[in-house]
Design an enzyme around this catalytic site. Structure first.
Site, PDB file in Angstrom:
ATOM      1  N   GLU A  46       0.763  -0.940  -0.032  1.00  8.94           N
ATOM      2  CA  GLU A  46       0.112   0.200  -0.120  1.00  8.94           C
ATOM      3  C   GLU A  46       1.024   1.584   0.189  1.00  8.94           C
ATOM      4  O   GLU A  46       0.602   2.066   1.185  1.00  8.94           O
ATOM      5  CB  GLU A  46      -1.513  -0.558   0.863  1.00  8.94           C
TER       6      GLU A  46
HETATM    7  N1  COS Z   1      -6.104  11.467  -4.147  1.00  7.39           N
HETATM    8  C1  COS Z   1      -6.950  11.933  -5.147  1.00  7.39           C
HETATM    9  N2  COS Z   1      -5.980  12.345  -6.085  1.00  7.39           N
HETATM   10  C2  COS Z   1      -4.566  12.028  -6.276  1.00  7.39           C
HETATM   11  C3  COS Z   1      -3.822  11.505  -5.273  1.00  7.39           C
HETATM   12  C4  COS Z   1      -4.950  11.305  -3.715  1.00  7.39           C
HETATM   13  N3  COS Z   1      -4.402  10.931  -2.711  1.00  7.39           N
HETATM   14  N4  COS Z   1      -2.715  11.126  -5.348  1.00  7.39           N
HETATM   15  C5  COS Z   1      -2.299  11.593  -6.861  1.00  7.39           C
HETATM   16  N5  COS Z   1      -3.532  11.967  -7.010  1.00  7.39           N
HETATM   17  C6  COS Z   1      -3.720  12.154  -8.665  1.00  7.39           C
HETATM   18  C7  COS Z   1      -2.808  13.489  -8.563  1.00  7.39           C
HETATM   19  O1  COS Z   1      -3.950  14.849  -8.717  1.00  7.39           O
HETATM   20  C8  COS Z   1      -3.139  13.508 -10.709  1.00  7.39           C
HETATM   21  O2  COS Z   1      -4.383  14.014 -11.410  1.00  7.39           O
HETATM   22  P1  COS Z   1      -4.748  15.604 -12.008  1.00  7.39           P
HETATM   23  O3  COS Z   1      -3.346  15.102 -13.037  1.00  7.39           O
HETATM   24  O4  COS Z   1      -6.082  15.175 -12.616  1.00  7.39           O
HETATM   25  O5  COS Z   1      -4.221  16.135 -10.458  1.00  7.39           O
HETATM   26  C9  COS Z   1      -2.779  11.703 -10.313  1.00  7.39           C
HETATM   27  O6  COS Z   1      -3.657  11.410  -9.148  1.00  7.39           O
HETATM   28  C10 COS Z   1      -1.769  11.365 -11.006  1.00  7.39           C
HETATM   29  O7  COS Z   1      -1.103  11.966  -9.880  1.00  7.39           O
HETATM   30  P2  COS Z   1       0.620  12.080 -10.138  1.00  7.39           P
HETATM   31  O8  COS Z   1       0.789  13.173 -10.483  1.00  7.39           O
HETATM   32  O9  COS Z   1       1.724  12.692  -8.897  1.00  7.39           O
HETATM   33  O10 COS Z   1       1.090  10.739 -10.063  1.00  7.39           O
HETATM   34  P3  COS Z   1       3.087  10.120 -10.072  1.00  7.39           P
HETATM   35  O11 COS Z   1       2.710   8.768 -11.117  1.00  7.39           O
HETATM   36  O12 COS Z   1       3.926  10.743 -10.142  1.00  7.39           O
HETATM   37  O13 COS Z   1       2.553   9.180  -8.969  1.00  7.39           O
HETATM   38  C11 COS Z   1       2.208   8.291  -6.811  1.00  7.39           C
HETATM   39  C12 COS Z   1       2.097   9.672  -7.868  1.00  7.39           C
HETATM   40  C13 COS Z   1       3.639   8.310  -7.118  1.00  7.39           C
HETATM   41  C14 COS Z   1       1.902   8.649  -4.975  1.00  7.39           C
HETATM   42  C15 COS Z   1       1.223   7.148  -6.748  1.00  7.39           C
HETATM   43  O14 COS Z   1       1.999   6.878  -8.172  1.00  7.39           O
HETATM   44  C16 COS Z   1       1.256   6.035  -5.735  1.00  7.39           C
HETATM   45  O15 COS Z   1       0.760   6.383  -4.637  1.00  7.39           O
HETATM   46  N6  COS Z   1       1.752   5.217  -6.099  1.00  7.39           N
HETATM   47  C17 COS Z   1       2.169   3.591  -4.834  1.00  7.39           C
HETATM   48  C18 COS Z   1       1.462   3.505  -5.676  1.00  7.39           C
HETATM   49  C19 COS Z   1       1.295   2.329  -4.184  1.00  7.39           C
HETATM   50  O16 COS Z   1       0.327   2.443  -3.162  1.00  7.39           O
HETATM   51  N7  COS Z   1       1.109   0.840  -4.597  1.00  7.39           N
HETATM   52  C20 COS Z   1       0.621  -0.565  -3.969  1.00  7.39           C
HETATM   53  C21 COS Z   1      -0.579  -0.592  -3.986  1.00  7.39           C
HETATM   54  S1  COS Z   1      -0.293  -2.132  -3.376  1.00  7.39           S
HETATM   55  S2  COS Z   1      -2.512  -1.869  -3.059  1.00  7.39           S
END
Ligand code: COS
Length: 380
Positions: free
Chosen positions: A363
């Site tokens: 997660e």
């Molecule tokens: N709530 C709502 N929207 C969100 C959000 C949140 N908590 N976090 C990111 N977003 C949205 C962003 O706003 C963006 O949308 P817009 O372009 O419309 O603004 C979109 O999601 C993409 O976000 P971002 O550009 O920040 O993407 P990145 O590729 O830089 O990645 C992270 C962001 C690293 C935070 C994300 O990829 C992540 O959480 N990765 C880990 C996933 C994970 O937990 N994997 C394990 C799964 S085990 S079930």
């Protein structure tokens, strides 16, 4: 500021504590060894209402707050993190996601059964090449009018074989990047949906983790969650709450390991006295206790934020990061305090140490939490 738990929260906490002692502890070493899914225990947790804790009672849930959920996660995880991850995924990722963003028909059809624990669910985001980099989805859900055709592979899926309902994240329109991703509900048994072999894991061994394979699976359009292209936001918003559940799991692992180490240090003698009387051990216990309490405050605060309608992206990420690091550190120290006994299964701390590791990974890894935290503080 009021740190007092309500009567109801105290009751729920006690129920989980009793259940963990009376029902989860027995046979835990054998289940861990054999990677045996806790089928009977999950049934009993369903009866206690632990599978749909935050879901409205009109959908069969317990209608409790996030703090109650966190208290239950903490108590279950002190003993059995394999069982608590089943609870966490079903509550925070599957039930919460469906209740917050599903259609009324989806809630009637799926949530009512998931919230009572009649069936359990799985959340399918990770792929062989999309773990932390979650926007790089290779699984596709191609739009065919009244249905999607799903193709691809998902990895490391908790409840992979035991679930009946799967929330699957997939790319519909590659041109649109993360805005072309959808979340769809897949049922076990749909044609072309295959469950891969079980992973042989270091920890949380009695939870079942599988890869999933989709070969031209026909998924009706009414199974899409939210508007077209909402899938990535769905995953991010759902995971933000999931992280509070895993933070509580990590907190519980740390607290469980600490309690065992404290007890052991008052019983085990070396150099003519109980080892707790040696400052090297007493200081370890002091550090462990302090870090656990700090983690607890972060976890409860994140739950409180969620319950009070505040944004919990930051507080949830901080809670997950700190609690997971604390779990690993405290469990490792608990093994150290147990010495040679810590290295054998009968004393439980080696299992808690193995279980702790995954909390720094799933997660969102600790590094991902630091991305979320640093982006939040840097944007002001
Ligand atoms: N709530 C709502 N929207 C969100 C959000 C949140 N908590 N976090 C990111 N977003 C949205 C962003 O706003 C963006 O949308 P817009 O372009 O419309 O603004 C979109 O999601 C993409 O976000 P971002 O550009 O920040 O993407 P990145 O590729 O830089 O990645 C992270 C962001 C690293 C935070 C994300 O990829 C992540 O959480 N990765 C880990 C996933 C994970 O937990 N994997 C394990 C799964 S085990 S079930």
């Amino acid at each position: 500021m009021d740190f007092t738990l309500t009567e109801e929260q105290l009751m729920v906490q006690q129920a989980a504590r009793d259940f963990a002692q009376n029902e989860l502890l027995a046979g835990i070493i054998e289940r861990d060894d054999a990677q045996q899914f806790p089928t009977e225990q999950v049934k009993k947790m369903a009866e206690l209402g632990f599978l749909g804790m935050m879901v409205d009672s009109k959908y069969g849930g317990s209608g409790l707050d996030t703090l109650s959920y966190v208290l239950v996660m903490e108590e279950l995880s002190k003993i059995d993190a394999s069982s608590s991850v089943i609870v966490s995924v079903n509550n925070s990722l599957v039930c919460w996601g469906l209740e917050a963003f599903g259609s009324e028909a989806q809630k009637e059809k799926y949530l009512t059964k998931l919230a009572t624990g009649e069936i359990i669910g799985a959340f399918c985001l990770s792929e062989p090449e999309a773990g932390s980099d979650a926007t790089s989805q290779k699984t596709t859900a191609l739009d065919k009018g009244d249905h999607y055709i799903l193709n691809g592979t998902k990895n490391w899926i908790t409840n992979g074989n035991s679930a009946e309902v799967y929330l699957v994240i997939a790319q519909t329109d590659i041109e649109k990047g993360h805005k072309g991703i959808n979340a769809v509900i897949v049922e076990k048994g749909m044609e072309g949906f295959e469950i891969g072999p079980k992973e042989n894991k270091m920890g949380i061994r009695s939870s079942d983790t599988h890869s999933l394979i989709f070969n031209d699976v026909k998924v009706p359009k009414e199974n899409r969650i939210g508007e077209d292209g909402f899938g990535f936001k769905f995953a991010m918003k759902t995971l933000a709450g999931g992280r509070i559940g895993i933070a509580a799991q990590a907190l519980g692992i740390a607290a469980g390991a600490y309690e065992l180490a404290l007890k052991y240090s008052k019983e085990r003698k070396a150099f003519g006295t109980e080892i707790a009387n040696h400052q090297s051990v007493a200081f370890k216990l002091a550090d462990m206790h302090t870090k656990i309490q700090a983690a607890r405050h972060l976890v409860y605060k994140a739950a409180w934020d969620k319950d009070n309608g505040n944004n919990y992206d930051l507080s949830g990420a901080m809670a997950k990061l700190y609690a997971a690091e604390t779990a690993m550190e405290v469990a490792t120290e608990a093994v150290q305090i147990h010495g040679g006994n810590g290295f054998v299964k009968e004393y439980h701390v080696e299992r808690l140490m193995r279980d702790a590791k995954i909390t720094q990974i799933y997660e969102g890894t600790s590094e991902i939490q630091k991305i979320v935290i640093s982006r939040s503080i840097l944007k002001g």
